[in-house]
Design a protein around this motif. Structure first.
Motif, PDB file in Angstrom:
ATOM      1  N   VAL A  75       0.835  -1.211   0.000  1.00 29.28           N
ATOM      2  CA  VAL A  75       0.000   0.000   0.000  1.00 29.28           C
ATOM      3  C   VAL A  75       0.868   1.258   0.000  1.00 29.28           C
ATOM      4  O   VAL A  75       0.523   2.252  -0.653  1.00 29.28           O
ATOM      5  CB  VAL A  75      -0.975  -0.020   1.190  1.00 29.28           C
ATOM      6  CG1 VAL A  75      -1.838   1.238   1.204  1.00 29.28           C
ATOM      7  CG2 VAL A  75      -1.872  -1.259   1.119  1.00 29.28           C
ATOM      8  N   LYS A  76       1.985   1.231   0.684  1.00 27.66           N
ATOM      9  CA  LYS A  76       2.881   2.389   0.670  1.00 27.66           C
ATOM     10  C   LYS A  76       3.465   2.606  -0.726  1.00 27.66           C
ATOM     11  O   LYS A  76       3.572   3.750  -1.189  1.00 27.66           O
ATOM     12  CB  LYS A  76       3.993   2.202   1.699  1.00 27.66           C
ATOM     13  CG  LYS A  76       3.521   2.359   3.143  1.00 27.66           C
ATOM     14  CD  LYS A  76       4.615   2.041   4.143  1.00 27.66           C
ATOM     15  CE  LYS A  76       5.734   3.045   4.112  1.00 27.66           C
ATOM     16  NZ  LYS A  76       6.736   2.773   5.193  1.00 27.66           N
ATOM     17  N   LYS A  77       3.801   1.520  -1.426  1.00 32.30           N
ATOM     18  CA  LYS A  77       4.327   1.650  -2.785  1.00 32.30           C
ATOM     19  C   LYS A  77       3.272   2.217  -3.739  1.00 32.30           C
ATOM     20  O   LYS A  77       3.607   2.802  -4.766  1.00 32.30           O
ATOM     21  CB  LYS A  77       4.824   0.298  -3.289  1.00 32.30           C
ATOM     22  CG  LYS A  77       6.155  -0.128  -2.691  1.00 32.30           C
ATOM     23  CD  LYS A  77       6.614  -1.461  -3.251  1.00 32.30           C
ATOM     24  CE  LYS A  77       7.979  -1.837  -2.703  1.00 32.30           C
ATOM     25  NZ  LYS A  77       8.452  -3.161  -3.197  1.00 32.30           N
ATOM     26  N   ALA A  78       1.991   2.032  -3.396  1.00 31.71           N
ATOM     27  CA  ALA A  78       0.906   2.564  -4.223  1.00 31.71           C
ATOM     28  C   ALA A  78       0.701   4.063  -4.010  1.00 31.71           C
ATOM     29  O   ALA A  78      -0.119   4.669  -4.701  1.00 31.71           O
ATOM     30  CB  ALA A  78      -0.391   1.816  -3.914  1.00 31.71           C
ATOM     31  N   GLY A  79       1.429   4.647  -3.055  1.00 29.02           N
ATOM     32  CA  GLY A  79       1.360   6.096  -2.863  1.00 29.02           C
ATOM     33  C   GLY A  79       0.721   6.551  -1.567  1.00 29.02           C
ATOM     34  O   GLY A  79       0.593   7.755  -1.324  1.00 29.02           O
ATOM     35  N   PHE A  80       0.324   5.615  -0.718  1.00 26.67           N
ATOM     36  CA  PHE A  80      -0.293   5.964   0.557  1.00 26.67           C
ATOM     37  C   PHE A  80       0.759   6.108   1.653  1.00 26.67           C
ATOM     38  O   PHE A  80       1.856   5.561   1.559  1.00 26.67           O
ATOM     39  CB  PHE A  80      -1.292   4.884   0.988  1.00 26.67           C
ATOM     40  CG  PHE A  80      -2.527   4.804   0.138  1.00 26.67           C
ATOM     41  CD1 PHE A  80      -3.680   5.487   0.491  1.00 26.67           C
ATOM     42  CD2 PHE A  80      -2.534   4.029  -1.015  1.00 26.67           C
ATOM     43  CE1 PHE A  80      -4.819   5.402  -0.283  1.00 26.67           C
ATOM     44  CE2 PHE A  80      -3.677   3.935  -1.803  1.00 26.67           C
ATOM     45  CZ  PHE A  80      -4.823   4.629  -1.434  1.00 26.67           C
ATOM     46  N   GLU A  81       0.378   6.820   2.696  1.00 29.00           N
ATOM     47  CA  GLU A  81       1.199   6.905   3.897  1.00 29.00           C
ATOM     48  C   GLU A  81       0.545   6.081   4.999  1.00 29.00           C
ATOM     49  O   GLU A  81      -0.680   6.109   5.148  1.00 29.00           O
ATOM     50  CB  GLU A  81       1.332   8.356   4.361  1.00 29.00           C
ATOM     51  CG  GLU A  81       2.059   9.251   3.379  1.00 29.00           C
ATOM     52  CD  GLU A  81       2.066  10.709   3.823  1.00 29.00           C
ATOM     53  OE1 GLU A  81       1.368  11.041   4.823  1.00 29.00           O
ATOM     54  OE2 GLU A  81       2.752  11.526   3.173  1.00 29.00           O
ATOM     55  N   LEU A  82       1.337   5.328   5.743  1.00 25.95           N
ATOM     56  CA  LEU A  82       0.813   4.583   6.887  1.00 25.95           C
ATOM     57  C   LEU A  82       0.689   5.549   8.058  1.00 25.95           C
ATOM     58  O   LEU A  82       1.685   6.032   8.591  1.00 25.95           O
ATOM     59  CB  LEU A  82       1.745   3.425   7.242  1.00 25.95           C
ATOM     60  CG  LEU A  82       1.328   2.575   8.447  1.00 25.95           C
ATOM     61  CD1 LEU A  82      -0.008   1.894   8.200  1.00 25.95           C
ATOM     62  CD2 LEU A  82       2.411   1.544   8.776  1.00 25.95           C
ATOM     63  N   ALA A  83      -0.555   5.820   8.462  1.00 23.42           N
ATOM     64  CA  ALA A  83      -0.804   6.793   9.524  1.00 23.42           C
ATOM     65  C   ALA A  83      -0.764   6.153  10.900  1.00 23.42           C
ATOM     66  O   ALA A  83      -0.299   6.771  11.866  1.00 23.42           O
ATOM     67  CB  ALA A  83      -2.152   7.479   9.306  1.00 23.42           C
ATOM     68  N   ALA A  84      -1.286   4.931  11.019  1.00 24.77           N
ATOM     69  CA  ALA A  84      -1.343   4.282  12.328  1.00 24.77           C
ATOM     70  C   ALA A  84      -1.662   2.803  12.160  1.00 24.77           C
ATOM     71  O   ALA A  84      -2.264   2.385  11.166  1.00 24.77           O
ATOM     72  CB  ALA A  84      -2.401   4.952  13.213  1.00 24.77           C
ATOM     73  N   THR A  85      -1.262   2.016  13.143  1.00 25.37           N
ATOM     74  CA  THR A  85      -1.648   0.613  13.223  1.00 25.37           C
ATOM     75  C   THR A  85      -2.307   0.380  14.573  1.00 25.37           C
ATOM     76  O   THR A  85      -2.088   1.135  15.520  1.00 25.37           O
ATOM     77  CB  THR A  85      -0.436  -0.322  13.077  1.00 25.37           C
ATOM     78  OG1 THR A  85       0.428  -0.146  14.206  1.00 25.37           O
ATOM     79  CG2 THR A  85       0.333  -0.021  11.802  1.00 25.37           C
ATOM     80  N   SER A  86      -3.114  -0.653  14.648  1.00 24.09           N
ATOM     81  CA  SER A  86      -3.804  -0.951  15.900  1.00 24.09           C
ATOM     82  C   SER A  86      -3.925  -2.455  16.081  1.00 24.09           C
ATOM     83  O   SER A  86      -3.997  -3.207  15.103  1.00 24.09           O
ATOM     84  CB  SER A  86      -5.202  -0.315  15.905  1.00 24.09           C
ATOM     85  OG  SER A  86      -5.930  -0.710  17.058  1.00 24.09           O
ATOM     86  N   ARG A  92      -6.160 -10.487  13.424  1.00 21.48           N
ATOM     87  CA  ARG A  92      -6.259  -9.509  12.333  1.00 21.48           C
ATOM     88  C   ARG A  92      -5.428  -8.259  12.592  1.00 21.48           C
ATOM     89  O   ARG A  92      -5.358  -7.770  13.715  1.00 21.48           O
ATOM     90  CB  ARG A  92      -7.726  -9.089  12.128  1.00 21.48           C
ATOM     91  CG  ARG A  92      -8.586 -10.240  11.632  1.00 21.48           C
ATOM     92  CD  ARG A  92     -10.064  -9.959  11.772  1.00 21.48           C
ATOM     93  NE  ARG A  92     -10.832 -11.155  11.432  1.00 21.48           N
ATOM     94  CZ  ARG A  92     -12.051 -11.411  11.861  1.00 21.48           C
ATOM     95  NH1 ARG A  92     -12.655 -10.558  12.659  1.00 21.48           N
ATOM     96  NH2 ARG A  92     -12.664 -12.518  11.517  1.00 21.48           N
ATOM     97  N   MET A  93      -4.834  -7.774  11.547  1.00 25.31           N
ATOM     98  CA  MET A  93      -4.183  -6.468  11.556  1.00 25.31           C
ATOM     99  C   MET A  93      -5.238  -5.393  11.288  1.00 25.31           C
ATOM    100  O   MET A  93      -6.261  -5.648  10.638  1.00 25.31           O
ATOM    101  CB  MET A  93      -3.097  -6.406  10.476  1.00 25.31           C
ATOM    102  CG  MET A  93      -3.651  -6.482   9.053  1.00 25.31           C
ATOM    103  SD  MET A  93      -2.400  -6.666   7.765  1.00 25.31           S
ATOM    104  CE  MET A  93      -2.183  -8.447   7.768  1.00 25.31           C
ATOM    105  N   THR A  94      -5.010  -4.203  11.802  1.00 21.81           N
ATOM    106  CA  THR A  94      -5.885  -3.062  11.536  1.00 21.81           C
ATOM    107  C   THR A  94      -4.979  -1.896  11.168  1.00 21.81           C
ATOM    108  O   THR A  94      -4.204  -1.404  12.003  1.00 21.81           O
ATOM    109  CB  THR A  94      -6.750  -2.722  12.767  1.00 21.81           C
ATOM    110  OG1 THR A  94      -7.480  -3.887  13.167  1.00 21.81           O
ATOM    111  CG2 THR A  94      -7.740  -1.603  12.455  1.00 21.81           C
TER     112      THR A  94
END
Length: 248
Positions: A187-198, A238-240
């Motif tokens: 998803v990061k390679k697609a141009g998104f930024e990872l804002a948070a994980t939970s 599950r990852m969130t």
């Protein structure tokens, strides 16, 4: 106040069955939607509504001041077009009117994006990334999502989590589990930024090593009908993940 709106859509909701609600302990809808920042006045797109578990929460949440979009994969060659439209028949034209007049069903992955550029607040992919990866055009899907989201808009992903120590091919998605590191990188390679994980939807009781993959957990059955060991485990680990479209 906004969290209370989500709580109301989850707990005070005649559209939800007892079977829907018995899964709340595993799927944590209030905490999950709050983590993604979903609000009643937003345009929210849900990829792959399936039986409508989250749909029956998102519909009353957005019906007055927001908009709900059911997203479905375009029919593959040889697939009946009618099958691809099942979400419209099941949800959008439902006689209960739970969607309001602004709701719509759209195909993703066509020549025309499912929404105008920079017009969607949130796109949710709940327990469905393994299927998108398996279809083979996940990069095209992510590009379309990126285009339609507003700057700062959220892509929220909940996904069955593969063990990082397993030597598995992420494109072999019959198990239903995918490594968190693989999805973050994709998803990061697609141009998104990872804002948070939970870890809202984490489940340490799930060893995630089932020969038949995630489906061994019998999530499709009512709890009372599951084998005893699967009742004790619950649903999958599950990852969130909360990604955002960069603000330029």
């Amino acid at each position: 106040m906004l969290k209370k709106s989500i709580e109301k859509a989850v707990s005070n909701n005649v559209l939800r069955s007892e079977r829907d609600m018995e899964r709340d302990q595993y799927r944590n809808p209030v905490a999950t939607l709050d983590f993604f920042g979903v609000q009643p006045n937003m345009t929210v797109a849900e990829l792959g509504p399936s039986s409508g578990w989250y749909t029956r929460i998102l519909a009353p949440l957005t019906v007055e001041n927001g908009k709900y979009i059911a997203l479905n994969n375009s029919p593959t060659p040889g697939e009946r077009y009618e099958r691809g439209m099942q979400w419209r028949e099941t949800f959008i034209e439902h006689k209960s009117g739970m969607f309001g007049h602004n709701a719509s069903a759209r195909f993703i992955g066509q020549t025309v994006p499912f929404a105008a550029p920079n017009s969607v607040d949130t796109v949710l992919i709940i327990r469905g990334m393994h299927g998108q990866i398996g279809r083979g055009d996940v990069n095209g899907l992510l590009a379309e999502v990126l285009e339609t989201l507003k700057p700062g808009g959220v892509l929220g992903i909940v996904q069955h989590r593969e063990r990082e120590d397993f030597d598995t091919d992420p494109k072999e998605t019959m198990r239903g589990y995918v490594k968190q590191s693989y999805i973050v990188d994709l998803v990061k390679k697609a141009g998104f930024e990872l804002a948070a994980t939970s870890e809202i939807n984490a489940n340490k009781k799930d060893p995630a090593d089932w020969e038949n993959g995630v489906w061994a957990l019998q999530a499709g059955k009512p709890i009372a009908e599951k084998d005893q060991k699967f009742r004790e485990i619950g649903e999958s680990d599950r990852m969130t993940l909360k990604f955002v479209k960069p603000v330029k």
